[in-house]
Design a protein around this motif. Structure first.
Motif, PDB file in Angstrom:
ATOM      1  N   ASP A   1       0.802  -1.194  -0.193  1.00 55.69           N
ATOM      2  CA  ASP A   1       0.094  -0.158  -0.148  1.00 55.69           C
ATOM      3  C   ASP A   1       1.028   1.314   0.012  1.00 55.69           C
ATOM      4  N   GLU A   2       1.981   1.125   0.835  1.00 55.75           N
ATOM      5  CA  GLU A   2       2.935   2.558   0.680  1.00 55.75           C
ATOM      6  C   GLU A   2       3.627   2.552  -0.591  1.00 55.75           C
ATOM      7  N   GLU A   3       3.966   1.535  -1.198  1.00 56.25           N
ATOM      8  CA  GLU A   3       4.529   1.341  -2.540  1.00 56.25           C
ATOM      9  C   GLU A   3       3.455   2.015  -3.496  1.00 56.25           C
ATOM     10  N   VAL A   4       2.410   1.763  -3.391  1.00 57.67           N
ATOM     11  CA  VAL A   4       1.387   2.544  -4.276  1.00 57.67           C
ATOM     12  C   VAL A   4       1.391   4.046  -4.239  1.00 57.67           C
TER      13      VAL A   4
ATOM     14  N   VAL B   1       3.685   5.865  -2.566  1.00 59.08           N
ATOM     15  CA  VAL B   1       4.606   6.895  -3.159  1.00 59.08           C
ATOM     16  C   VAL B   1       4.676   6.807  -4.539  1.00 59.08           C
ATOM     17  N   SER B   2       4.654   5.739  -5.062  1.00 60.30           N
ATOM     18  CA  SER B   2       4.648   5.692  -6.629  1.00 60.30           C
ATOM     19  C   SER B   2       3.606   6.719  -7.338  1.00 60.30           C
ATOM     20  N   HIS B   3       2.453   6.723  -7.114  1.00 68.30           N
ATOM     21  CA  HIS B   3       1.427   7.483  -7.769  1.00 68.30           C
ATOM     22  C   HIS B   3       1.566   8.863  -7.210  1.00 68.30           C
ATOM     23  N   ALA B   4       2.189   9.290  -6.146  1.00 66.03           N
ATOM     24  CA  ALA B   4       2.546  10.726  -5.843  1.00 66.03           C
ATOM     25  C   ALA B   4       3.575  11.292  -6.854  1.00 66.03           C
ATOM     26  N   VAL B   5       4.591  10.419  -6.841  1.00 70.66           N
ATOM     27  CA  VAL B   5       5.644  10.672  -7.629  1.00 70.66           C
ATOM     28  C   VAL B   5       5.453  10.883  -9.408  1.00 70.66           C
ATOM     29  N   TYR B   6       4.493   9.577  -9.967  1.00 70.13           N
ATOM     30  CA  TYR B   6       3.980   9.924 -11.020  1.00 70.13           C
ATOM     31  C   TYR B   6       3.326  11.212 -11.328  1.00 70.13           C
TER      32      TYR B   6
ATOM     33  N   THR C   1       1.001   1.950 -10.938  1.00 73.51           N
ATOM     34  CA  THR C   1       2.419   1.205 -10.802  1.00 73.51           C
ATOM     35  C   THR C   1       1.945  -0.202 -10.578  1.00 73.51           C
ATOM     36  N   SER C   2       3.075  -0.793 -10.608  1.00 74.52           N
ATOM     37  CA  SER C   2       3.092  -2.236 -10.239  1.00 74.52           C
ATOM     38  C   SER C   2       3.677  -2.839  -9.048  1.00 74.52           C
ATOM     39  N   PRO C   3       3.124  -2.434  -7.952  1.00 75.45           N
ATOM     40  CA  PRO C   3       3.725  -2.420  -6.550  1.00 75.45           C
ATOM     41  C   PRO C   3       4.182  -3.921  -6.143  1.00 75.45           C
ATOM     42  N   MET C   4       5.508  -3.746  -5.976  1.00 76.52           N
ATOM     43  CA  MET C   4       6.468  -5.043  -5.436  1.00 76.52           C
ATOM     44  C   MET C   4       6.905  -5.070  -4.270  1.00 76.52           C
TER      45      MET C   4
ATOM     46  N   GLN D   1       1.205   8.354   4.655  1.00 71.86           N
ATOM     47  CA  GLN D   1       0.193   7.213   4.619  1.00 71.86           C
ATOM     48  C   GLN D   1       0.142   6.706   5.754  1.00 71.86           C
ATOM     49  N   ARG D   2       1.203   6.897   6.731  1.00 71.58           N
ATOM     50  CA  ARG D   2       1.090   6.396   8.201  1.00 71.58           C
ATOM     51  C   ARG D   2       0.455   7.217   9.047  1.00 71.58           C
TER      52      ARG D   2
END
Length: 338
Positions: free
Chosen positions: A111-114, A116-121, A140-143, A334-335
């Motif tokens: 969830d955090e990966e999603v 931060v990725s979308h914020a940067v995008y 994104t494709s969160p991993m 997010q936290r």
């Protein structure tokens, strides 16, 4: 009567032409085989078809349209309308999003990966850079954090990484290089052969990829908590194709993204729950790295690589510090931090 039939036939033919003109068919270029990493693309295809009554279809191709490292080039020239790629495959083409591949960023969950990725995008610098390739990032494709598999004795001390040939791309490769490793960025589809033939000693992947590309089948051990970072792999669409979509089709696509990501996260969560069972089944040792070793790894890799990235990207005209700060601020938000 003939005239009436002729008129009816012409009307039917006209309806057929209108229906055909209203239909949209896209091709999406991914690689490997269907797996956790591609489930959101598959779900997106399913949703847009449902929402448009089959008038908008996305055909997902696994390697039939392009090589993984050429997907962004294919988007640029309009060879296909949608594609997945990983930033580490061509860091010079997508410099801004490589902030998400810096080692030890502190991202703990998918969830955090999603987030931060979308914020940067959404940052203007990222949108501008992607537009140079006629690309628009849609999701994104969160991993999860990458960990390595290897053969022989487990490498659980930092000294063991000296000279270790590791399949690792982007910031992960830089992290291992900082502690004496020798990274190679072969595409995921070639990782098994590289491991089997001895070209690499170890392979860094997320769990799904160790399964999908067979590296777990060559492994004697897996690091459970090395967690040096992950790679960032966006899904993009060709801007011209996106802007040419009829309004209802564009709405179907846009409104399906969150649902596709939610499906991906649920599916991946199930895989993670089964992971320990997979290790036991395949006889792979689960290696826990000592906290002191992890701290030494961070000291040698995290701060120096981040500082160098900010310096280099700033010199190239990118708002590097701003992008890094955005990642940290998004994590805090997010936290629920202040």
């Amino acid at each position: 009567m003939k005239k009436m039939l002729s008129g009816a036939a012409l009307a039917a033919l006209s309806v057929a032409f209108v229906t055909e003109a209203a239909a949209t068919e896209w091709n999406a270029s991914v690689w490997g085989k269907r797996r956790a990493f591609t489930e959101h693309v598959e779900k997106l295809s399913e949703l847009v078809s449902e929402k448009t009554g089959g008038d908008f279809t996305i055909n997902v191709s696994y390697g039939g349209l392009s090589k993984p490292k050429e997907n962004l080039d294919g988007i640029e020239i309009g060879a296909f309308e949608m594609a997945q790629f990983c930033a580490g495959y061509h860091r010079d083409k997508n410099r801004a999003i490589t902030v998400l591949e810096l080692p030890f960023l502190g991202v703990n969950t998918l969830d955090e990966e999603v987030a931060v990725s979308h914020a940067v995008y959404d940052h203007p610098a990222v949108k501008d850079e992607m537009a140079q390739w006629n690309a628009r990032i849609i999701m994104t494709s969160p991993m999860p954090q990458y960990n390595i598999v290897g053969t022989g004795d487990a490498r659980d001390e930092l000294a063991d990484f000296e000279g270790m040939r590791v399949r690792a791309t982007g910031g992960l490769g830089q992290a291992f290089e900082a502690v004496g490793g020798v990274p190679t960025s072969v595409p995921a589809t070639e990782a098994y052969n590289a491991m089997e033939s001895g070209v690499v000693d170890t392979v860094a992947f997320a769990q799904h990829a160790h399964l999908s590309f067979g590296t777990i089948n060559e492994a004697d051990w897996w690091t459970a908590n090395l967690n040096p970072g992950t790679v960032n792999c966006p899904v993009v669409v060709n801007i011209d194709a996106y802007e040419a979509l009829p309004a209802d089709h564009r709405e179907a696509l846009d409104s399906s993204i969150d649902e596709a990501i939610a499906h991906y996260l649920a599916n991946y969560g199930g895989l993670l729950e089964k992971w320990d069972g997979v290790l036991a089944e395949k006889g792979v040792e689960k290696v826990e790295i000592d906290d002191a070793v992890l701290e030494e790894f961070r000291a040698k890799a995290a701060d120096p690589i981040r500082a160098k990235w900010i310096e280099d990207m700033t010199a190239q005209g990118l708002p590097a510090q701003e992008l890094y700060d955005l990642v940290q601020a998004t994590l805090q938000q997010q936290r629920g931090g202040n």
